[in-house]
Motif scaffolding. Structure first.
Motif, PDB file in Angstrom:
ATOM      1  N   ALA A   1       9.676  23.138   8.460  1.00  0.00           N
ATOM      2  CA  ALA A   1       8.324  23.053   9.011  1.00  0.00           C
ATOM      3  C   ALA A   1       8.304  22.206  10.274  1.00  0.00           C
ATOM      4  CB  ALA A   1       7.360  22.478   7.972  1.00  0.00           C
ATOM      5  N   ASP A   2       8.994  21.065  10.257  1.00  0.00           N
ATOM      6  CA  ASP A   2       9.027  20.206  11.439  1.00  0.00           C
ATOM      7  C   ASP A   2       9.771  20.868  12.591  1.00  0.00           C
ATOM      8  OD1 ASP A   2       7.545  18.179  10.325  1.00  0.00           O
ATOM      9  OD2 ASP A   2       9.289  17.097   9.550  1.00  0.00           O
ATOM     10  N   ALA A   3      10.849  21.549  12.271  1.00  0.00           N
ATOM     11  CA  ALA A   3      11.620  22.225  13.320  1.00  0.00           C
ATOM     12  C   ALA A   3      10.832  23.367  13.947  1.00  0.00           C
ATOM     13  CB  ALA A   3      12.936  22.743  12.745  1.00  0.00           C
ATOM     14  N   VAL A   4      10.063  24.084  13.131  1.00  0.00           N
ATOM     15  CA  VAL A   4       9.336  25.258  13.599  1.00  0.00           C
ATOM     16  C   VAL A   4       8.001  24.893  14.247  1.00  0.00           C
ATOM     17  CG1 VAL A   4       8.154  27.343  12.749  1.00  0.00           C
ATOM     18  CG2 VAL A   4      10.470  26.841  12.013  1.00  0.00           C
ATOM     19  N   ARG A   5       7.557  23.679  14.056  1.00  0.00           N
ATOM     20  CA  ARG A   5       6.240  23.281  14.545  1.00  0.00           C
ATOM     21  C   ARG A   5       6.006  23.653  16.024  1.00  0.00           C
ATOM     22  NH1 ARG A   5       3.024  19.731  11.894  1.00  0.00           N
ATOM     23  NH2 ARG A   5       4.831  18.938  10.742  1.00  0.00           N
ATOM     24  N   PRO A   6       6.987  23.450  16.931  1.00  0.00           N
ATOM     25  CA  PRO A   6       6.748  23.846  18.327  1.00  0.00           C
ATOM     26  C   PRO A   6       6.514  25.353  18.487  1.00  0.00           C
ATOM     27  CG  PRO A   6       8.614  22.351  18.181  1.00  0.00           C
ATOM     28  CD  PRO A   6       8.282  22.753  16.778  1.00  0.00           C
ATOM     29  N   ILE A   7       7.199  26.167  17.687  1.00  0.00           N
ATOM     30  CA  ILE A   7       7.005  27.619  17.763  1.00  0.00           C
ATOM     31  C   ILE A   7       5.621  27.983  17.256  1.00  0.00           C
ATOM     32  CG2 ILE A   7       7.857  29.852  16.970  1.00  0.00           C
ATOM     33  CD1 ILE A   7      10.625  28.652  16.775  1.00  0.00           C
ATOM     34  N   VAL A   8       5.206  27.352  16.162  1.00  0.00           N
ATOM     35  CA  VAL A   8       3.860  27.596  15.637  1.00  0.00           C
ATOM     36  C   VAL A   8       2.814  27.199  16.670  1.00  0.00           C
ATOM     37  CG1 VAL A   8       2.193  26.911  13.867  1.00  0.00           C
ATOM     38  CG2 VAL A   8       4.571  27.370  13.238  1.00  0.00           C
ATOM     39  N   ARG A   9       3.056  26.066  17.339  1.00  0.00           N
ATOM     40  CA  ARG A   9       2.118  25.622  18.367  1.00  0.00           C
ATOM     41  C   ARG A   9       2.054  26.637  19.507  1.00  0.00           C
ATOM     42  NH1 ARG A   9       4.698  21.363  20.155  1.00  0.00           N
ATOM     43  NH2 ARG A   9       4.057  20.105  18.363  1.00  0.00           N
ATOM     44  N   ALA A  10       3.214  27.191  19.884  1.00  0.00           N
ATOM     45  CA  ALA A  10       3.244  28.169  20.977  1.00  0.00           C
ATOM     46  C   ALA A  10       2.530  29.455  20.598  1.00  0.00           C
ATOM     47  CB  ALA A  10       4.694  28.468  21.356  1.00  0.00           C
TER      48      ALA A  10
ATOM     49  N   GLY B   1      -1.360  27.929  19.171  1.00  0.00           N
ATOM     50  CA  GLY B   1      -2.101  26.967  19.958  1.00  0.00           C
ATOM     51  C   GLY B   1      -2.517  25.734  19.185  1.00  0.00           C
ATOM     52  N   THR B   2      -1.939  25.489  18.019  1.00  0.00           N
ATOM     53  CA  THR B   2      -2.300  24.344  17.190  1.00  0.00           C
ATOM     54  C   THR B   2      -1.149  24.000  16.261  1.00  0.00           C
ATOM     55  OG1 THR B   2      -3.850  23.505  15.518  1.00  0.00           O
ATOM     56  CG2 THR B   2      -3.373  25.866  15.497  1.00  0.00           C
ATOM     57  N   ASP B   3      -1.067  22.721  15.892  1.00  0.00           N
ATOM     58  CA  ASP B   3      -0.097  22.306  14.877  1.00  0.00           C
ATOM     59  C   ASP B   3      -0.660  22.460  13.469  1.00  0.00           C
ATOM     60  OD1 ASP B   3       1.722  21.612  16.787  1.00  0.00           O
ATOM     61  OD2 ASP B   3       1.206  19.481  16.805  1.00  0.00           O
ATOM     62  N   ASP B   4      -1.945  22.770  13.394  1.00  0.00           N
ATOM     63  CA  ASP B   4      -2.629  22.848  12.094  1.00  0.00           C
ATOM     64  C   ASP B   4      -3.149  24.260  11.889  1.00  0.00           C
ATOM     65  OD1 ASP B   4      -3.719  22.075   9.691  1.00  0.00           O
ATOM     66  OD2 ASP B   4      -5.603  21.391  10.589  1.00  0.00           O
ATOM     67  N   PRO B   5      -2.310  25.189  11.440  1.00  0.00           N
ATOM     68  CA  PRO B   5      -2.737  26.586  11.283  1.00  0.00           C
ATOM     69  C   PRO B   5      -3.885  26.717  10.294  1.00  0.00           C
ATOM     70  CG  PRO B   5      -0.618  26.211  10.217  1.00  0.00           C
ATOM     71  CD  PRO B   5      -0.915  24.977  11.006  1.00  0.00           C
ATOM     72  N   PRO B   6      -4.692  27.773  10.430  1.00  0.00           N
ATOM     73  CA  PRO B   6      -5.875  27.926   9.588  1.00  0.00           C
ATOM     74  C   PRO B   6      -5.568  28.255   8.129  1.00  0.00           C
ATOM     75  CG  PRO B   6      -5.587  29.856  10.984  1.00  0.00           C
ATOM     76  CD  PRO B   6      -4.587  28.844  11.436  1.00  0.00           C
ATOM     77  N   LEU B   7      -4.345  28.566   7.803  1.00  0.00           N
ATOM     78  CA  LEU B   7      -3.949  28.751   6.415  1.00  0.00           C
ATOM     79  C   LEU B   7      -2.527  28.217   6.239  1.00  0.00           C
ATOM     80  CD1 LEU B   7      -3.070  32.467   5.647  1.00  0.00           C
ATOM     81  CD2 LEU B   7      -3.370  31.622   7.940  1.00  0.00           C
ATOM     82  N   ARG B   8      -2.149  28.020   5.026  1.00  0.00           N
ATOM     83  CA  ARG B   8      -0.884  27.376   4.728  1.00  0.00           C
ATOM     84  C   ARG B   8       0.294  28.288   5.059  1.00  0.00           C
ATOM     85  NH1 ARG B   8       0.634  22.922   1.892  1.00  0.00           N
ATOM     86  NH2 ARG B   8       2.558  22.961   0.644  1.00  0.00           N
ATOM     87  N   ILE B   9       1.312  27.707   5.707  1.00  0.00           N
ATOM     88  CA  ILE B   9       2.559  28.411   5.982  1.00  0.00           C
ATOM     89  C   ILE B   9       3.676  27.639   5.293  1.00  0.00           C
ATOM     90  CG2 ILE B   9       4.130  29.298   7.727  1.00  0.00           C
ATOM     91  CD1 ILE B   9       1.849  29.192   9.736  1.00  0.00           C
ATOM     92  N   GLU B  10       4.314  28.280   4.315  1.00  0.00           N
ATOM     93  CA  GLU B  10       5.393  27.640   3.573  1.00  0.00           C
ATOM     94  C   GLU B  10       6.733  28.202   4.034  1.00  0.00           C
ATOM     95  OE1 GLU B  10       4.645  28.145  -0.581  1.00  0.00           O
ATOM     96  OE2 GLU B  10       2.921  26.771  -0.594  1.00  0.00           O
ATOM     97  N   PHE B  11       7.770  27.355   4.011  1.00  0.00           N
ATOM     98  CA  PHE B  11       9.083  27.736   4.511  1.00  0.00           C
ATOM     99  C   PHE B  11      10.117  27.743   3.385  1.00  0.00           C
ATOM    100  CE2 PHE B  11       6.631  26.234   8.046  1.00  0.00           C
ATOM    101  CZ  PHE B  11       6.894  27.163   9.034  1.00  0.00           C
ATOM    102  N   TRP B  12      11.254  28.320   3.687  1.00  0.00           N
ATOM    103  CA  TRP B  12      12.296  28.568   2.693  1.00  0.00           C
ATOM    104  C   TRP B  12      12.841  27.289   2.049  1.00  0.00           C
ATOM    105  CZ3 TRP B  12      12.449  29.454   7.885  1.00  0.00           C
ATOM    106  CH2 TRP B  12      13.276  28.636   8.647  1.00  0.00           C
ATOM    107  N   ASP B  13      12.667  26.146   2.718  1.00  0.00           N
ATOM    108  CA  ASP B  13      13.193  24.896   2.155  1.00  0.00           C
ATOM    109  C   ASP B  13      12.127  24.105   1.395  1.00  0.00           C
ATOM    110  OD1 ASP B  13      11.635  24.081   4.255  1.00  0.00           O
ATOM    111  OD2 ASP B  13      13.088  22.664   5.082  1.00  0.00           O
ATOM    112  N   GLY B  14      10.937  24.698   1.211  1.00  0.00           N
ATOM    113  CA  GLY B  14       9.876  24.030   0.484  1.00  0.00           C
ATOM    114  C   GLY B  14       8.912  23.257   1.351  1.00  0.00           C
ATOM    115  N   SER B  15       9.182  23.095   2.636  1.00  0.00           N
ATOM    116  CA  SER B  15       8.258  22.403   3.529  1.00  0.00           C
ATOM    117  C   SER B  15       7.125  23.355   3.928  1.00  0.00           C
ATOM    118  CB  SER B  15       8.997  21.895   4.769  1.00  0.00           C
ATOM    119  OG  SER B  15       9.594  22.974   5.482  1.00  0.00           O
ATOM    120  N   ALA B  16       6.073  22.797   4.512  1.00  0.00           N
ATOM    121  CA  ALA B  16       4.898  23.617   4.793  1.00  0.00           C
ATOM    122  C   ALA B  16       4.113  23.043   5.963  1.00  0.00           C
ATOM    123  CB  ALA B  16       4.011  23.719   3.562  1.00  0.00           C
TER     124      ALA B  16
END
Length: 446
Positions: free
Chosen positions: A14-23, A26-41
């Motif tokens: 989640a921390d590694a992907v945060r810049p891609i999500v922001r790109a 346009g926000t670090d806080d998406p409107p719904l939960r995004i969970e990743f393969w390692d359990g982070s979100a």
């Protein structure tokens, strides 16, 4: 098969992907939960839906296609999943499309360094992944008979058993007509048949042609309830085979004929009435004149023609896609062009009306069924989800995912007026000005 990259990052996904999500959003806080393969979100767990990124390969897809095509490919491949309300989850699709519709490939230049850094950390740098095999690959000249047959086969020859899971008893793959509150899907499809038959002014003994007859529901209804002799044509082989079987089982073989035939090859007119329900999207702008000329030649003077097709909004500046970006042709970067309707084209209803009139068909009635198609699609999605295990057994996991995403996204497009659907009723003049049409709509809009 491409092996999943090894996770070497110390930070969470989640921390590694945060810049891609922001790109992308346009926000670090998406409107719904995004969970990743390692359990982070990322995002709060406050909605009825969440996106689950099951593999870092999904990140690579989005690196090269940061739009709905990248998301769609990851979803079809099972690298990205949706849990909960699929309609709510598709809110992400619209945000991504709004921010990235101008990009052909890759991230914006400002976001690129962060994206490359994240991709390196996640071990997903590399060449673009091959698309899932469910992506269409047509050959030949656009809208030639051969290529049109390929496009139709890609969409319709998925298996009759698969379609039966969500279309209902009528096996009707077009917009239903919810004429009164509380109608079931099957009742609304029967109501649509009646609406079409009344608009065409069908009477016993008439000869009717249905271009793009699907599984034969309309021609069977017209023969059974209006006493016509009906011909239905389709270029989808599996449809034709089942439609012929249904006609025989209904005891209508003496009054209904199903043909595996391109409309351009029909030469046994005149017909008293012609319907075309849900196949117009495959015709193409360059062939509208040829199409309406053919229908005009095949119908008798004072005979009626009803064209029922999905339409796009006027004054479109952007290409049509699953997210509603519209133009004459489906965008080559769109999920719907690559996986659902290859070579599909939508037309603004004014273009349809003008083309019909320019080719000898006087338009007498135009009716929008936009809200009805949204209701129809939501019924289909509910049916597909309730028969999910069977759908996967018949069509495979990936193909079932294609249809779920396509139908849910399309329902939202109709609800938000990004796309519409119109029935356009026209009549062929007899040269004297007489149309044979009733003076009011009461006879067919009752």
């Amino acid at each position: 098969m491409t092996a999943a990259p090894v996770m070497t990052a110390r930070r969470s996904a989640a921390d590694a992907v945060r810049p891609i999500v922001r790109a992308l959003l346009g926000t670090d806080d998406p409107p719904l939960r995004i969970e990743f393969w390692d359990g982070s979100a990322l995002g709060a767990d406050a909605s009825g839906a969440k996106v689950v990124v099951r593999s870092p390969l999904a990140v690579r897809r989005l690196m090269y296609a940061p739009n709905e095509l990248g998301l769609g490919r990851a979803f079809v491949a099972g690298e990205l999943d949706v849990e909960g309300d699929v309609f709510e989850a598709l809110a992400l699709r619209d945000i991504v499309a709004d921010r990235n519709e101008h990009l052909e490939i890759g991230m914006s230049l400002m976001a690129l360094p962060d994206a490359v850094r994240a991709a390196r950390e996640l071990g997903v740098l590399g060449k673009p992944l091959p698309p899932p095999p469910e992506e269409a690959r047509l050959t030949g000249r656009r809208h030639s008979r051969e290529r049109d047959a390929q496009a139709i086969s890609h969409h319709y020859d998925v298996g009759n058993d698969f379609y039966s899971l969500f279309l209902g008893r009528t096996m009707t793959y077009s917009c239903a007509y919810f004429a009164r509150a509380g109608m079931t899907l099957d009742e609304a499809q029967e109501a649509k048949y009646d609406l079409v038959c009344r608009k065409l002014g069908l009477e016993p003994g008439m000869r009717m042609l249905d271009v793009g007859c699907g599984w034969g529901g309309l021609v069977m209804h017209a023969a059974r309830h209006y006493g016509v002799r009906a011909v239905g044509v389709t270029v989808a082989r599996e449809q034709a085979e089942l439609a012929s079987k249904r006609v025989a089982e209904a005891g209508l073989a003496g009054s209904v004929e199903i043909r595996l035939q391109d409309y351009r090859d029909i030469d046994d007119g005149p017909y008293d009435a012609i319907s075309s329900i849900g196949m117009f999207e495959h015709v193409g702008l360059e062939r509208l004149g040829e199409y309406f000329d053919k229908l005009r030649v095949l119908v008798r003077p004072q005979g009626r023609v009803l064209n029922h097709g999905i339409s796009r909004p006027p004054a479109a500046k952007r290409r049509f896609s699953l997210a509603g970006r519209d133009a004459q042709r489906f965008d080559k970067r769109s999920f719907i062009e690559r996986y659902v309707f290859p070579d599909g084209e939508l037309h603004e209803v004014g273009t349809v009306v003008s083309s019909m009139q320019q080719h000898g068909l006087e338009v007498r009635d135009v009716q929008s069924l936009r809200e009805h198609y949204a209701l129809t699609l939501r019924c289909w999605v509910a049916n597909l989800q309730s028969h999910w295990d069977e759908a996967v057994r018949y069509a495979g996991q990936a193909r079932a995912r294609v249809w779920l995403l396509y139908m849910a996204g399309s329902a939202l497009n109709f609800e938000h007026a990004r796309t519409s659907i119109h029935q356009v009723l026209a009549v062929k003049s007899d040269g004297s000005g007489a149309s044979g049409m009733p003076l009011t709509r009461a006879s067919y809009l009752a």
